[in-house]
Write an enzyme that holds these catalytic residues in place. Structure first.
Site, PDB file in Angstrom:
ATOM      1  N   TYR A  55       0.846  -1.210   0.000  1.00  0.00           N
ATOM      2  CA  TYR A  55       0.000   0.000   0.000  1.00  0.00           C
ATOM      3  C   TYR A  55       0.877   1.255   0.000  1.00  0.00           C
ATOM      4  O   TYR A  55       0.659   2.182  -0.786  1.00  0.00           O
ATOM      5  CB  TYR A  55      -0.901  -0.037   1.234  1.00  0.00           C
ATOM      6  CG  TYR A  55      -1.885   1.104   1.324  1.00  0.00           C
ATOM      7  CD1 TYR A  55      -3.044   1.113   0.531  1.00  0.00           C
ATOM      8  CD2 TYR A  55      -1.679   2.172   2.195  1.00  0.00           C
ATOM      9  CE1 TYR A  55      -3.949   2.153   0.616  1.00  0.00           C
ATOM     10  CE2 TYR A  55      -2.591   3.213   2.282  1.00  0.00           C
ATOM     11  CZ  TYR A  55      -3.723   3.193   1.493  1.00  0.00           C
ATOM     12  OH  TYR A  55      -4.634   4.240   1.575  1.00  0.00           O
ATOM     13  N   SER A  94       2.464   1.933  -3.320  1.00  0.00           N
ATOM     14  CA  SER A  94       1.486   2.434  -4.303  1.00  0.00           C
ATOM     15  C   SER A  94       1.171   3.907  -4.052  1.00  0.00           C
ATOM     16  O   SER A  94       0.956   4.677  -4.987  1.00  0.00           O
ATOM     17  CB  SER A  94       0.204   1.590  -4.274  1.00  0.00           C
ATOM     18  OG  SER A  94      -0.582   1.869  -3.122  1.00  0.00           O
ATOM     19  N   LYS A  95       1.141   4.298  -2.778  1.00  0.00           N
ATOM     20  CA  LYS A  95       0.767   5.679  -2.449  1.00  0.00           C
ATOM     21  C   LYS A  95       1.958   6.641  -2.583  1.00  0.00           C
ATOM     22  O   LYS A  95       1.783   7.814  -2.914  1.00  0.00           O
ATOM     23  CB  LYS A  95       0.174   5.727  -1.035  1.00  0.00           C
ATOM     24  CG  LYS A  95      -1.158   4.975  -0.905  1.00  0.00           C
ATOM     25  CD  LYS A  95      -2.206   5.543  -1.854  1.00  0.00           C
ATOM     26  CE  LYS A  95      -3.581   4.937  -1.680  1.00  0.00           C
ATOM     27  NZ  LYS A  95      -4.585   5.494  -2.587  1.00  0.00           N
TER      28      LYS A  95
HETATM   29  N1  LIG Z   1      -9.955   5.770   4.708  1.00  0.00           N
HETATM   30  C1  LIG Z   1      -8.715   6.121   5.014  1.00  0.00           C
HETATM   31  O1  LIG Z   1      -8.316   6.140   6.188  1.00  0.00           O
HETATM   32  C2  LIG Z   1      -7.755   6.516   3.916  1.00  0.00           C
HETATM   33  C3  LIG Z   1      -6.547   7.110   4.292  1.00  0.00           C
HETATM   34  C4  LIG Z   1      -5.634   7.483   3.310  1.00  0.00           C
HETATM   35  C5  LIG Z   1      -5.935   7.275   1.974  1.00  0.00           C
HETATM   36  N2  LIG Z   1      -7.112   6.700   1.635  1.00  0.00           N
HETATM   37  C6  LIG Z   1      -7.370   6.496   0.209  1.00  0.00           C
HETATM   38  O2  LIG Z   1      -8.582   7.129  -0.142  1.00  0.00           O
HETATM   39  C7  LIG Z   1      -9.182   6.435  -1.251  1.00  0.00           C
HETATM   40  C8  LIG Z   1     -10.633   6.133  -0.909  1.00  0.00           C
HETATM   41  O3  LIG Z   1     -10.657   5.262   0.211  1.00  0.00           O
HETATM   42  P1  LIG Z   1     -11.941   5.067   1.144  1.00  0.00           P
HETATM   43  O4  LIG Z   1     -11.464   5.079   2.522  1.00  0.00           O
HETATM   44  O5  LIG Z   1     -13.020   5.988   0.714  1.00  0.00           O
HETATM   45  O6  LIG Z   1     -12.300   3.542   0.794  1.00  0.00           O
HETATM   46  P2  LIG Z   1     -13.667   2.809   0.475  1.00  0.00           P
HETATM   47  O7  LIG Z   1     -13.340   1.356   0.575  1.00  0.00           O
HETATM   48  O8  LIG Z   1     -14.779   3.342   1.300  1.00  0.00           O
HETATM   49  O9  LIG Z   1     -13.921   3.189  -1.049  1.00  0.00           O
HETATM   50  C9  LIG Z   1     -13.087   2.715  -2.083  1.00  0.00           C
HETATM   51  C10 LIG Z   1     -13.946   2.528  -3.333  1.00  0.00           C
HETATM   52  O10 LIG Z   1     -13.081   2.080  -4.383  1.00  0.00           O
HETATM   53  C11 LIG Z   1     -13.798   1.086  -5.110  1.00  0.00           C
HETATM   54  N3  LIG Z   1     -12.872   0.173  -5.772  1.00  0.00           N
HETATM   55  C12 LIG Z   1     -11.965  -0.654  -5.179  1.00  0.00           C
HETATM   56  N4  LIG Z   1     -11.360  -1.408  -6.115  1.00  0.00           N
HETATM   57  C13 LIG Z   1     -11.875  -1.041  -7.318  1.00  0.00           C
HETATM   58  C14 LIG Z   1     -11.662  -1.470  -8.655  1.00  0.00           C
HETATM   59  N5  LIG Z   1     -10.810  -2.462  -8.949  1.00  0.00           N
HETATM   60  N6  LIG Z   1     -12.362  -0.877  -9.640  1.00  0.00           N
HETATM   61  C15 LIG Z   1     -13.259   0.080  -9.356  1.00  0.00           C
HETATM   62  N7  LIG Z   1     -13.519   0.531  -8.111  1.00  0.00           N
HETATM   63  C16 LIG Z   1     -12.838  -0.038  -7.102  1.00  0.00           C
HETATM   64  C17 LIG Z   1     -14.617   0.339  -4.041  1.00  0.00           C
HETATM   65  O11 LIG Z   1     -15.693  -0.390  -4.610  1.00  0.00           O
HETATM   66  C18 LIG Z   1     -15.058   1.491  -3.154  1.00  0.00           C
HETATM   67  O12 LIG Z   1     -16.304   2.012  -3.561  1.00  0.00           O
HETATM   68  C19 LIG Z   1      -8.336   5.184  -1.491  1.00  0.00           C
HETATM   69  O13 LIG Z   1      -7.438   5.426  -2.552  1.00  0.00           O
HETATM   70  C20 LIG Z   1      -7.552   5.049  -0.172  1.00  0.00           C
HETATM   71  O14 LIG Z   1      -6.337   4.367  -0.356  1.00  0.00           O
HETATM   72  C21 LIG Z   1      -8.034   6.310   2.570  1.00  0.00           C
END
Ligand SMILES: NC(=O)c1ccc[n+]([C@@H]2O[C@H](COP(=O)([O-])OP(=O)(O)OC[C@H]3O[C@@H](n4cnc5c(N)ncnc54)[C@H](O)[C@@H]3O)[C@@H](O)[C@H]2O)c1
Length: 257
Positions: A161, A164-165
């Site tokens: 992860y 990737s980030k």
């Molecule tokens: N929640 C956190 O604490 C956090 C922190 C830092 C970064 N992020 C990043 O923020 C972004 C959103 O995360 P979130 O927390 O809202 O997660 P989430 O799981 O609520 O939403 C992620 C969405 O991506 C979709 N998805 C996953 N794989 C997919 C694919 N192969 N094709 C199409 N859609 C796909 C899922 O169906 C989901 O709707 C991500 O990139 C995550 O890495 C989240």
């Protein structure tokens, strides 16, 4: 009254729109007047979101897409552009997957899966957006990627992860320079822990104290999806027209320590 954050007249692609940060971002961009192309694996989530929007603002197109199929992205964007009848002015790549695995348990297949969805899909989306099938160069375009605090600082059992980030940060800066000539800005947001399905899933893998520990890691406590959506909307709007190649740590103070 002038609203520098208005997105009226803009057409924005948002991936991962069925849940969490992507969904909040879609709701906010819609409220600010944008037309939307919403992409996600989760068709039901997209339908529920579309039904919840009141229909008084821009057009909303939803498409069920598995972004790991990189070859399908170009056609989806080109079709939606035709349906919308205009070019896209914004792209937000929110879709992403976590990977909590120590090095000894991490397979190359899992590493590649995480890179594919979190990073490579973003690159292909940016390629389509900046080509003729996406953006009209007479209007300023804006690409927003979502990195993470773990793209900025290290964390055990998180190498896929985090890689990737961190790659998203490199991609943001290089594309920002390259795409200036196409009148496109490129920025990224690096969130701390936000209460979404992804973070809840990670919490459930650990003991009950985990949520408290996360809270303690952030001087301002846990974040909410709207905290990230607000910054994304700013980056899509005219208010950020002189901002490119920037990494916004929106993390309640996590990386300030
Ligand atoms: N929640 C956190 O604490 C956090 C922190 C830092 C970064 N992020 C990043 O923020 C972004 C959103 O995360 P979130 O927390 O809202 O997660 P989430 O799981 O609520 O939403 C992620 C969405 O991506 C979709 N998805 C996953 N794989 C997919 C694919 N192969 N094709 C199409 N859609 C796909 C899922 O169906 C989901 O709707 C991500 O990139 C995550 O890495 C989240």
């Amino acid at each position: 009254m002038i609203n520098p954050m208005s997105l009226e007249g803009k057409s924005i692609i948002i991936t991962g729109a069925a849940s969490g940060i992507g969904r909040e971002c879609a709701e906010l961009c819609y409220a600010l007047g944008a037309n939307l192309l919403l992409l996600d694996l989760n068709k039901d989530g997209l339908l529920t979101l579309k039904d919840s929007l009141d229909g008084s603002n821009g057009s909303v197109i939803i498409r069920e897409v598995d972004l790991k199929n990189l070859d399908s992205i170009k056609g989806v964007i080109a079709d939606a552009k035709n349906e919308l009848g205009c070019s896209f002015t914004g792209l937000v790549h929110c879709a992403g997957i976590p990977s909590v695995l120590p090095l000894r348990a991490l397979s190359i297949e899992q590493f590649e899966r995480v890179m594919r969805i979190n990073t490579e899909a973003g690159l292909v989306l940016a390629k389509c957006f900046s080509s003729n099938s996406g953006h009209d160069t007479s209007k300023q375009g804006s690409i927003v990627f979502i990195s993470s605090v773990y793209g900025v600082v290290g964390s055990a059992a998180n190498v896929a992860y985090a890689t990737s980030k961190a790659a998203i940060i490199g991609m943001t800066k290089s594309l920002a320079i390259e795409l200036v000539k196409k009148n496109i800005r490129v920025n990224c947001v690096a969130p701390g822990f936000i209460k979404t399905k992804m973070a809840n899933g990670i919490s459930s893998m650990f003991d009950n104290d985990y949520s408290d520990k996360i809270e303690e890691m952030h001087p301002l406590g846990w974040g909410e999806a709207i905290d990230i959506a607000n910054v994304i909307a700013f980056l899509l709007s005219e208010a950020s027209k002189w901002t490119t190649g920037a990494v916004f740590n929106v993390d309640g103070g996590f990386t300030a320590q």
